[in-house]
Design a protein around this motif. Structure first.
Motif, PDB file in Angstrom:
ATOM      1  N   ALA A   1       3.034   4.656   3.854  1.00 37.92           N
ATOM      2  CA  ALA A   1       2.167   5.137   3.005  1.00 37.92           C
ATOM      3  C   ALA A   1       2.578   5.999   1.778  1.00 37.92           C
ATOM      4  CB  ALA A   1       0.900   5.503   3.783  1.00 37.92           C
ATOM      5  N   GLU A   2       3.226   7.206   2.525  1.00 40.87           N
ATOM      6  CA  GLU A   2       3.736   8.476   1.689  1.00 40.87           C
ATOM      7  C   GLU A   2       4.438   7.764   0.465  1.00 40.87           C
ATOM      8  OE1 GLU A   2       6.295  12.336   2.019  1.00 40.87           O
ATOM      9  OE2 GLU A   2       5.192  11.817   3.913  1.00 40.87           O
TER      10      GLU A   2
ATOM     11  N   GLN B   1      -2.922  -0.178   5.794  1.00 41.31           N
ATOM     12  CA  GLN B   1      -3.580  -0.667   6.996  1.00 41.31           C
ATOM     13  C   GLN B   1      -4.344  -2.185   6.664  1.00 41.31           C
ATOM     14  OE1 GLN B   1      -2.734   0.330  10.190  1.00 41.31           O
ATOM     15  NE2 GLN B   1      -3.647  -1.687  10.603  1.00 41.31           N
TER      16      GLN B   1
ATOM     17  N   PRO C   1       1.897   0.246   7.026  1.00 40.82           N
ATOM     18  CA  PRO C   1       1.018   1.530   7.047  1.00 40.82           C
ATOM     19  C   PRO C   1       2.090   2.664   7.145  1.00 40.82           C
ATOM     20  CG  PRO C   1      -0.195   0.142   8.117  1.00 40.82           C
ATOM     21  CD  PRO C   1       1.023  -0.773   7.604  1.00 40.82           C
TER      22      PRO C   1
ATOM     23  N   ASP D   1      -4.887   9.462  -2.461  1.00 40.29           N
ATOM     24  CA  ASP D   1      -3.981  10.300  -1.635  1.00 40.29           C
ATOM     25  C   ASP D   1      -3.377   9.810  -0.310  1.00 40.29           C
ATOM     26  OD1 ASP D   1      -6.282   9.686   0.378  1.00 40.29           O
ATOM     27  OD2 ASP D   1      -7.278  11.239  -0.579  1.00 40.29           O
ATOM     28  N   LEU D   2      -2.966  10.491   0.529  1.00 38.95           N
ATOM     29  CA  LEU D   2      -2.129   9.972   1.634  1.00 38.95           C
ATOM     30  C   LEU D   2      -3.075   9.136   2.565  1.00 38.95           C
ATOM     31  CD1 LEU D   2       0.716   9.520   2.960  1.00 38.95           C
ATOM     32  CD2 LEU D   2       0.131  11.760   4.112  1.00 38.95           C
ATOM     33  N   GLU D   3      -4.159   9.628   2.771  1.00 37.32           N
ATOM     34  CA  GLU D   3      -5.257   9.034   3.842  1.00 37.32           C
ATOM     35  C   GLU D   3      -5.657   7.598   3.081  1.00 37.32           C
ATOM     36  OE1 GLU D   3      -9.692   9.593   5.307  1.00 37.32           O
ATOM     37  OE2 GLU D   3      -8.370  11.291   5.025  1.00 37.32           O
ATOM     38  N   SER D   4      -5.737   7.519   1.865  1.00 37.32           N
ATOM     39  CA  SER D   4      -6.097   6.279   1.272  1.00 37.32           C
ATOM     40  C   SER D   4      -5.112   5.346   0.965  1.00 37.32           C
ATOM     41  CB  SER D   4      -7.044   6.543  -0.238  1.00 37.32           C
ATOM     42  OG  SER D   4      -6.005   7.134  -1.058  1.00 37.32           O
ATOM     43  N   SER D   5      -4.106   5.902   0.893  1.00 46.04           N
ATOM     44  CA  SER D   5      -2.764   5.052   0.826  1.00 46.04           C
ATOM     45  C   SER D   5      -2.320   4.384   2.184  1.00 46.04           C
ATOM     46  CB  SER D   5      -1.432   5.758   0.509  1.00 46.04           C
ATOM     47  OG  SER D   5      -0.332   4.934   0.415  1.00 46.04           O
ATOM     48  N   ARG D   6      -2.523   5.186   3.216  1.00 54.08           N
ATOM     49  CA  ARG D   6      -2.344   4.572   4.336  1.00 54.08           C
ATOM     50  C   ARG D   6      -3.468   3.468   4.858  1.00 54.08           C
ATOM     51  NH1 ARG D   6      -1.727   9.014   6.905  1.00 54.08           N
ATOM     52  NH2 ARG D   6       0.495   8.842   7.096  1.00 54.08           N
ATOM     53  N   ALA D   7      -4.880   3.787   4.466  1.00 63.80           N
ATOM     54  CA  ALA D   7      -5.911   3.093   4.755  1.00 63.80           C
ATOM     55  C   ALA D   7      -5.779   1.772   4.013  1.00 63.80           C
ATOM     56  CB  ALA D   7      -7.156   3.592   4.152  1.00 63.80           C
TER      57      ALA D   7
END
Length: 186
Positions: free
Chosen positions: A21-22, A56, A18, A47-53
């Motif tokens: 993500a960027e 994760q 996670p 986007d960054l949030e969905s990449s991190r999710a």
């Protein structure tokens, strides 16, 4: 972080986590249309949030021993990946998959990376059956399944909707005894 060499061309396989993500999002942006022709990954990582999710979700799968995700790097740049979308240790089954951005196509990276993770799954985790599900039109991924020594078991007609179009999916698989036998020949 560890990395495993995929050969003498500067390519390596390493975990995706996670905190990356960027970098993962930038990779998706570079290959969004190419990768998204047959798989929904670029539509999920928007986007960054969905990449991190997304990353994760695979960290959670790894913690539950239910899946794994690895990046393919070439000269330090993330250019693709392989994963176990699902793993059921009790049943001894797993579904592997892959993706590459255009700059990495045609170099054998996915085949080499998939061999590594399948070896690990069979020899370390006791997986008996590894599946490879692929859109029937995805000739490059079907070629990988063939190079991995998998057998085409059938076609699931109209199995999923991708970008508004219903696609057929082929199921390819290799069993542990077949994998071990083919490995002795390589």
């Amino acid at each position: 972080m560890f990395a495993v060499s995929l050969g003498d061309d500067g390519a390596e396989l390493c975990p995706l986590e996670p905190w990356q993500a960027e970098e993962f999002l930038a990779h998706m942006d570079r290959g969004r249309e190419h990768i998204g022709r047959y798989v929904p990954l670029p539509d999920v990582v928007a986007d960054l949030e969905s990449s991190r999710a997304f990353l994760q979700s695979y960290a959670d799968k790894a913690a539950a021993d239910a899946g794994r995700i690895y990046g393919i790097r070439r000269d330090g740049t993330l250019v693709g990946g392989v994963l176990f979308r699902t793993m059921d240790i009790g049943q001894g089954t797993a579904e592997a998959g892959c993706w590459l951005e255009p700059s990495a196509v045609g170099r054998g990276l996915v085949t080499r990376a998939a061999r590594l993770i399948i070896d690990w799954a069979v020899e370390e985790r006791g997986i008996h059956r590894v599946e490879w599900r692929v859109a029937s039109a995805n000739e490059a991924s079907i070629a990988v399944a063939r190079r991995l020594g998998m057998t085409r078991e059938g076609v699931l007609r109209g199995e999923y909707v991708h970008r508004g179009q219903r696609l057929d999916a082929e199921v390819w698989a290799v069993l542990a005894p077949e994998w071990r036998q083919a490995r002795q020949v390589r």
